[in-house]
Design a protein around this motif. Structure first.
Motif, PDB file in Angstrom:
ATOM      1  N   UNK A  67       3.072   2.567   0.916  1.00 55.94           N
ATOM      2  CA  UNK A  67       2.133   1.735   1.680  1.00 55.94           C
ATOM      3  C   UNK A  67       1.277   2.583   2.597  1.00 55.94           C
ATOM      4  N   UNK A  68       1.891   3.641   3.197  1.00 59.93           N
ATOM      5  CA  UNK A  68       1.128   4.532   4.079  1.00 59.93           C
ATOM      6  C   UNK A  68       0.041   5.263   3.303  1.00 59.93           C
ATOM      7  N   UNK A  73      -7.630   4.756   1.504  1.00 56.20           N
ATOM      8  CA  UNK A  73      -8.135   5.184   0.197  1.00 56.20           C
ATOM      9  C   UNK A  73      -8.503   6.668   0.189  1.00 56.20           C
ATOM     10  N   UNK A  74      -8.307   7.293  -0.960  1.00 58.22           N
ATOM     11  CA  UNK A  74      -8.665   8.690  -1.123  1.00 58.22           C
ATOM     12  C   UNK A  74      -7.640   9.660  -0.563  1.00 58.22           C
ATOM     13  N   UNK A  84      -1.429   0.826  -6.273  1.00 53.37           N
ATOM     14  CA  UNK A  84      -0.200   0.979  -5.486  1.00 53.37           C
ATOM     15  C   UNK A  84       0.897   1.654  -6.303  1.00 53.37           C
ATOM     16  N   UNK A  85       0.850   1.473  -7.621  1.00 47.68           N
ATOM     17  CA  UNK A  85       1.846   2.097  -8.490  1.00 47.68           C
ATOM     18  C   UNK A  85       1.756   3.615  -8.400  1.00 47.68           C
ATOM     19  N   UNK A  91       5.016   8.908  -3.969  1.00 44.57           N
ATOM     20  CA  UNK A  91       6.015   8.929  -2.902  1.00 44.57           C
ATOM     21  C   UNK A  91       7.373   9.386  -3.444  1.00 44.57           C
ATOM     22  N   UNK A  92       7.734   8.902  -4.630  1.00 45.35           N
ATOM     23  CA  UNK A  92       9.006   9.312  -5.233  1.00 45.35           C
ATOM     24  C   UNK A  92       9.021  10.811  -5.499  1.00 45.35           C
ATOM     25  N   UNK A  93       7.910  11.343  -6.059  1.00 46.68           N
ATOM     26  CA  UNK A  93       7.829  12.770  -6.345  1.00 46.68           C
ATOM     27  C   UNK A  93       7.878  13.599  -5.053  1.00 46.68           C
TER      28      UNK A  93
END
Length: 300
Positions: A67-68, A73-74, A84-85, A91-93
């Motif tokens: 979300x952060x 954008x960008x 968002x995907x 974020x996971x990586x």
């Protein structure tokens, strides 16, 4: 000493396995849960709940950081605009520090968020590693208790018996057992009072608990069970609690096991079926298939 197949008169006890479940007691007026109890709470969770908690934390952290990234954008190079995907998988990586070189922070804001997430990821990994080690390394005993307790005649005396067996192929050294009775009594002032009695045992300690242990309490004039009938135990809401502790020779640490019996699981005028027998090789064996079997005394 031992018998072959279950003989006539042997009956299977009910697989009730009552236990003293502290969590089932409703506590009124105590202080609310404190954050310092988190470690203890996590260690007492079942494995499915523990892994569900880990998954929930992992998902929540990635959703927060995704979300952060998404709200500005960008922020991420090569991420699809408004996706968002992509932000979630970036974020996971980042949390796992396994960036694939396709997406990367594009702005100072993005670098700040990514750096914060990497730091948090290292802390979370260290904490979860410690929790997993603590759970796996916690010493446990595999002591099997009989589903029921029996009251029988042994050596001419009324005797309360329960059976315990070591399910591991090792020794529990310097094993000790405590046997207590909790029952409801009424004081002279007319108040209801739950009193705890320590039951005297024929043998309270064993230098090496290897196979089976029949724990016996002689019901004489000094015993709180003297002259009691099954109906009396029901009225008094009697509860038997047994606890075994000792040092596991493999883990070199103290292990504990406990069991609780209510009046429904105390059988009068019956005794346990034999489970210990000697093989042709001269070695002793325990037949756990008959561990919970009992026989009426009249068939002796």
């Amino acid at each position: 000493m031992a018998e072959g197949n279950a003989s006539k008169g042997v009956k299977k006890s009910k697989r009730v396995n009552p236990r003293l479940d502290i969590g089932s007691v409703t506590r009124i007026g105590e202080r609310r849960w404190h954050w310092s109890d988190a470690y203890h709470t996590i260690l007492t969770l079942t494995w499915p709940r523990f892994f569900a908690l880990i998954f929930g934390i992992y998902l929540l952290v990635n959703l927060i950081f995704a979300s952060a990234y998404y709200i500005v954008p960008g922020t991420i190079i090569s991420a699809r605009p408004g996706s968002f995907v992509d932000a979630f998988f970036f974020s996971i990586e980042t949390l796992a520090t396994v960036g694939y070189g396709v997406m990367s922070p594009a702005t100072v804001y993005g670098h700040i968020i990514a750096s914060t997430e990497i730091l948090l990821g290292m802390l979370v990994t260290a904490i979860l590693t410690g929790l997993l080690f603590a759970r796996f390394s916690r010493p446990t005993a595999r002591v099997l208790f009989s589903d029921i307790a029996v009251i029988t005649t042994f050596n001419g005396n009324r005797t309360l018996m329960i059976r315990a067996g070591n399910e591991r192929n090792n020794l529990i050294l310097e094993a000790s057992v405590r046997f207590t009775l909790v029952r409801k009594e009424r004081t002279k002032e007319g108040e209801t009072f739950y009193r705890v009695y320590d039951l005297k045992l024929d043998r309270e300690r064993s230098s090496a608990f290897a196979m089976s242990w029949t724990i016996m309490h002689k019901i004489d004039e000094t015993s709180p069970l003297f002259g009691k009938s099954p109906a009396d135990l029901e009225i008094e809401e009697a509860l038997l609690h047994v606890a075994i502790s000792g040092q596991d020779e493999t883990l070199n640490d103290t292990v504990h096991a406990r069991q609780t019996y209510d009046p429904e699981n105390i059988i009068f005028d019956s005794h346990f079926a034999d489970i210990l027998f000697e093989r042709e090789s001269g070695k002793w064996s325990v037949d756990f298939t008959k561990f919970h079997d009992v026989k009426p005394d009249v068939l002796r």
